[in-house]
Design a protein around this motif. Structure first.
Motif, PDB file in Angstrom:
ATOM      1  N   ALA A 136       0.843  -1.191   0.000  1.00  0.00           N
ATOM      2  CA  ALA A 136       0.000   0.000   0.000  1.00  0.00           C
ATOM      3  C   ALA A 136       0.874   1.235   0.000  1.00  0.00           C
ATOM      4  CB  ALA A 136      -0.928   0.007   1.225  1.00  0.00           C
ATOM      5  N   LEU A 137       0.332   2.301  -0.561  1.00  0.00           N
ATOM      6  CA  LEU A 137       1.079   3.553  -0.648  1.00  0.00           C
ATOM      7  C   LEU A 137       0.095   4.712  -0.706  1.00  0.00           C
ATOM      8  CD1 LEU A 137       4.065   4.604  -1.055  1.00  0.00           C
ATOM      9  CD2 LEU A 137       3.515   4.735  -3.484  1.00  0.00           C
ATOM     10  N   HIS A 138       0.441   5.816  -0.043  1.00  0.00           N
ATOM     11  CA  HIS A 138      -0.380   7.020  -0.125  1.00  0.00           C
ATOM     12  C   HIS A 138       0.014   7.811  -1.359  1.00  0.00           C
ATOM     13  CE1 HIS A 138      -2.574   6.908   3.696  1.00  0.00           C
ATOM     14  NE2 HIS A 138      -1.532   6.218   4.113  1.00  0.00           N
ATOM     15  N   THR A 139      -0.984   8.136  -2.166  1.00  0.00           N
ATOM     16  CA  THR A 139      -0.768   8.904  -3.388  1.00  0.00           C
ATOM     17  C   THR A 139      -1.504  10.229  -3.298  1.00  0.00           C
ATOM     18  OG1 THR A 139      -2.707   8.164  -4.621  1.00  0.00           O
ATOM     19  CG2 THR A 139      -0.783   6.698  -4.622  1.00  0.00           C
ATOM     20  N   ARG A 140      -1.334  11.070  -4.308  1.00  0.00           N
ATOM     21  CA  ARG A 140      -2.026  12.343  -4.354  1.00  0.00           C
ATOM     22  C   ARG A 140      -3.534  12.159  -4.414  1.00  0.00           C
ATOM     23  NH1 ARG A 140       0.392  16.724  -2.879  1.00  0.00           N
ATOM     24  NH2 ARG A 140       2.088  16.535  -4.355  1.00  0.00           N
ATOM     25  N   ALA A 141      -3.986  11.011  -4.919  1.00  0.00           N
ATOM     26  CA  ALA A 141      -5.414  10.774  -5.096  1.00  0.00           C
ATOM     27  C   ALA A 141      -6.022   9.936  -3.978  1.00  0.00           C
ATOM     28  CB  ALA A 141      -5.664  10.095  -6.435  1.00  0.00           C
ATOM     29  N   GLY A 142      -5.242   9.509  -3.003  1.00  0.00           N
ATOM     30  CA  GLY A 142      -5.757   8.699  -1.908  1.00  0.00           C
ATOM     31  C   GLY A 142      -4.857   7.521  -1.601  1.00  0.00           C
ATOM     32  N   LEU A 143      -5.299   6.684  -0.683  1.00  0.00           N
ATOM     33  CA  LEU A 143      -4.557   5.474  -0.327  1.00  0.00           C
ATOM     34  C   LEU A 143      -4.776   4.416  -1.395  1.00  0.00           C
ATOM     35  CD1 LEU A 143      -3.019   3.636   1.749  1.00  0.00           C
ATOM     36  CD2 LEU A 143      -5.295   3.028   2.635  1.00  0.00           C
ATOM     37  N   VAL A 144      -3.688   3.790  -1.855  1.00  0.00           N
ATOM     38  CA  VAL A 144      -3.796   2.697  -2.823  1.00  0.00           C
ATOM     39  C   VAL A 144      -3.299   1.416  -2.172  1.00  0.00           C
ATOM     40  CG1 VAL A 144      -3.019   1.784  -5.042  1.00  0.00           C
ATOM     41  CG2 VAL A 144      -3.488   4.234  -4.794  1.00  0.00           C
ATOM     42  N   VAL A 145      -4.140   0.382  -2.188  1.00  0.00           N
ATOM     43  CA  VAL A 145      -3.766  -0.944  -1.700  1.00  0.00           C
ATOM     44  C   VAL A 145      -3.773  -1.894  -2.885  1.00  0.00           C
ATOM     45  CG1 VAL A 145      -4.292  -2.821  -0.106  1.00  0.00           C
ATOM     46  CG2 VAL A 145      -4.823  -0.457   0.544  1.00  0.00           C
ATOM     47  N   ILE A 146      -2.646  -2.566  -3.109  1.00  0.00           N
ATOM     48  CA  ILE A 146      -2.528  -3.487  -4.230  1.00  0.00           C
ATOM     49  C   ILE A 146      -3.015  -4.870  -3.803  1.00  0.00           C
ATOM     50  CG2 ILE A 146      -0.974  -4.542  -5.910  1.00  0.00           C
ATOM     51  CD1 ILE A 146      -1.340  -1.519  -6.221  1.00  0.00           C
ATOM     52  N   CYS A 147      -3.943  -5.428  -4.565  1.00  0.00           N
ATOM     53  CA  CYS A 147      -4.526  -6.741  -4.303  1.00  0.00           C
ATOM     54  C   CYS A 147      -4.264  -7.640  -5.506  1.00  0.00           C
ATOM     55  CB  CYS A 147      -6.040  -6.628  -4.100  1.00  0.00           C
ATOM     56  SG  CYS A 147      -6.610  -5.187  -3.171  1.00  0.00           S
ATOM     57  N   THR A 148      -4.541  -8.927  -5.361  1.00  0.00           N
ATOM     58  CA  THR A 148      -4.521  -9.812  -6.514  1.00  0.00           C
ATOM     59  C   THR A 148      -5.678  -9.420  -7.423  1.00  0.00           C
ATOM     60  OG1 THR A 148      -3.532 -11.642  -5.296  1.00  0.00           O
ATOM     61  CG2 THR A 148      -4.749 -12.197  -7.301  1.00  0.00           C
ATOM     62  N   GLY A 149      -5.382  -9.106  -8.670  1.00  0.00           N
ATOM     63  CA  GLY A 149      -6.436  -8.770  -9.621  1.00  0.00           C
ATOM     64  C   GLY A 149      -6.794  -7.311  -9.711  1.00  0.00           C
ATOM     65  N   GLY A 150      -6.149  -6.446  -8.932  1.00  0.00           N
ATOM     66  CA  GLY A 150      -6.483  -5.030  -9.023  1.00  0.00           C
ATOM     67  C   GLY A 150      -5.994  -4.231  -7.834  1.00  0.00           C
ATOM     68  N   ALA A 151      -6.530  -3.027  -7.690  1.00  0.00           N
ATOM     69  CA  ALA A 151      -6.132  -2.127  -6.604  1.00  0.00           C
ATOM     70  C   ALA A 151      -7.353  -1.469  -6.000  1.00  0.00           C
ATOM     71  CB  ALA A 151      -5.166  -1.069  -7.122  1.00  0.00           C
ATOM     72  N   VAL A 152      -7.288  -1.211  -4.704  1.00  0.00           N
ATOM     73  CA  VAL A 152      -8.315  -0.452  -4.000  1.00  0.00           C
ATOM     74  C   VAL A 152      -7.788   0.959  -3.770  1.00  0.00           C
ATOM     75  CG1 VAL A 152      -9.550  -0.164  -1.810  1.00  0.00           C
ATOM     76  CG2 VAL A 152      -9.387  -2.427  -2.864  1.00  0.00           C
ATOM     77  N   VAL A 153      -8.594   1.958  -4.151  1.00  0.00           N
ATOM     78  CA  VAL A 153      -8.260   3.348  -3.864  1.00  0.00           C
ATOM     79  C   VAL A 153      -9.205   3.830  -2.766  1.00  0.00           C
ATOM     80  CG1 VAL A 153      -8.017   5.685  -4.770  1.00  0.00           C
ATOM     81  CG2 VAL A 153      -7.530   3.717  -6.242  1.00  0.00           C
ATOM     82  N   GLY A 154      -8.624   4.258  -1.653  1.00  0.00           N
ATOM     83  CA  GLY A 154      -9.409   4.726  -0.525  1.00  0.00           C
ATOM     84  C   GLY A 154      -9.388   6.242  -0.438  1.00  0.00           C
ATOM     85  N   THR A 155     -10.563   6.851  -0.368  1.00  0.00           N
ATOM     86  CA  THR A 155     -10.705   8.289  -0.187  1.00  0.00           C
ATOM     87  C   THR A 155     -11.762   8.525   0.888  1.00  0.00           C
ATOM     88  OG1 THR A 155     -12.360   8.406  -1.949  1.00  0.00           O
ATOM     89  CG2 THR A 155     -10.064   8.821  -2.566  1.00  0.00           C
ATOM     90  N   THR A 156     -12.030   9.769   1.210  1.00  0.00           N
ATOM     91  CA  THR A 156     -13.073  10.079   2.184  1.00  0.00           C
ATOM     92  C   THR A 156     -14.054  11.074   1.592  1.00  0.00           C
ATOM     93  OG1 THR A 156     -11.667  11.787   3.165  1.00  0.00           O
ATOM     94  CG2 THR A 156     -11.671   9.626   4.213  1.00  0.00           C
TER      95      THR A 156
END
Length: 423
Positions: free
Chosen positions: A238-258
């Protein structure tokens, strides 16, 4: 169902090997979107300043190195001076948020403060320098995964212990003032998982009934579990980006915002290759684009702002890659022979001679169920740094100038583990 079980603790003296979890009155870690605008960051008192620290006119970049005996050194990239600042347990893995060094071993994580950091306001930054040193330890079982937050003086740092399933959120404000304090510690089923700072708390990975990591759950700053969850098959970075938190999963990524009211929101962006086991993705701190080695050849890209996947085609196989995301979209990668490649706007523009030895290239570490190549590649706005433990060197590469080798350092404390700080 995999309920989180808070671990009881009382507030008190913080000891080196036994951390007491408590929530300071009124503690409010930052929203994960704070880095998306300078106005949000400007509202934070002190703009990253800490009593006793001096504000500087430029980034105070340093190389933090740890040798096989646990000696910790700092090499100043501005004047090339070097000093030893601590002696810790030799780590199995070293990570950094750009200020602290988190040295993970089988019985916990030891934390070293490099004393230099950057406060990112989006349209400008503030740079600080203070006295470095050893801060303390977080006890746990198994080689921990450590994920830092957007800011080193506010919010939190996540520490996940795979053997016990303990997920710990450290208080960055306390770290900035020289003490190690836990905002919360919860326990899930043991697995190779993660806890990533997010909003005013964190997201924690959970397993399904068969023990397979499959879900991310939001935990508030007081350690209470919420109903905000999202599917994420085997989250591994996982890494914090300018657009939110990104968590890398098998098959894709989750972008977390509020949302505007602070409610967590999760967006899963599927990879074009269904079920693809994605690599650890990395990029320059706070920027929207991430890069990682593709499974066969080339590089995989994820733009967290546009929510799109892309790739750079190449005949070479890579073992490490990162996106700089400057005006010309530089990507820097290390291939299986130890050469550093530079791409601009998806096109190869330069490659170095081999900078790593065969021993460097075969070194790896086991973290949970994954075997991770121990390739230390760091990127800042202007340079890339690659450590060769076997050669006892750190090479500085000007990626924008045709991968020119600008400097080669031979730290007195050999970089068995390495991180760039002050970013």
């Amino acid at each position: 169902m995999n309920p989180l079980r808070p671990i009881a603790a009382s507030c008190g003296l913080i000891l080196t090997l036994s951390i007491v979890a408590c929530t300071p009155p009124g503690a409010q870690p930052p929203n994960a979107d704070d880095l998306t605008s300078s106005s949000a960051a400007e509202s934070k008192p002190g703009h990253g300043a800490v009593a006793g620290a001096s504000e500087e006119s430029e980034a105070q970049l340093q190389l933090l190195t740890v040798d096989t005996t646990g000696r910790v050194g700092l090499l100043d990239l501005l004047d090339s001076s070097e000093r030893e600042i601590a002696h810790i347990t030799a780590p199995a893995h070293l990570s950094s948020d750009g200020r602290y060094g988190f040295a993970a071993h089988a019985a916990g994580v030891e934390i070293v403060d490099s004393g230099v950091w950057t406060w990112d306001h989006g349209d400008h930054s503030h740079y600080y320098r203070s006295e470095p040193g050893f801060l303390g330890s977080v006890a746990g079982e198994g080689i921990a995964t450590v994920i830092g937050g957007p800011l080193s003086t506010a919010g939190g740092t996540g520490v996940f212990f795979p053997t016990s399933g303990d997920a710990v959120l450290l208080d960055n404000a306390a770290l900035a003032h020289g003490s190690v304090e836990e905002l919360f510690r919860v326990r899930v089923s043991p697995h190779s998982g993660l806890i990533a700072p997010f909003a005013d708390g964190a997201v924690v990975s959970e397993t399904d009934a068969s023990g397979h990591p499959s879900t991310l759950r939001y935990i508030s700053a007081d350690g209470s579990a919420s109903d905000h969850t999202t599917a994420c098959d085997h989250p591994h970075s996982a890494l914090h980006t300018r657009a939110g938190l990104v968590v890398i999963c098998t098959g894709g990524a989750v972008v977390g915002t509020t949302a505007s009211d602070g409610t967590p929101e999760f967006d899963f962006v599927a990879s074009p290759v269904q079920g693809a086991v994605l690599p650890t993705m990395s990029g320059r701190k706070g920027r929207p684009v991430l890069a990682g080695p593709s499974p066969d050849t080339g590089i995989t890209l994820f733009d967290s702002r546009a929510r799109t996947w892309d790739s750079i085609q190449s005949e070479f196989q890579f073992i490490a890659a990162g996106a700089v995301d400057d005006a010309e979209s530089h990507v820097v990668a290390v291939d299986t022979t130890g050469r550093v490649h530079v791409f601009r706007d998806g096109r190869a523009i330069a490659v170095t001679t081999p900078l790593l030895t065969a021993t460097d290239l075969t070194a790896s570490t086991h973290r949970g169920e994954f075997e991770v190549a121990s390739i230390a590649l760091s990127l800042d706005a202007n340079r890339a740094y690659l450590a060769s433990p076997e050669r006892a060197t750190v090479t500085e590469i000007d990626f924008a100038d045709n991968a020119r080798i600008s400097r080669e350092f031979q730290p007195k404390i050999v970089p068995a583990a390495f991180a760039e700080t002050g970013r």
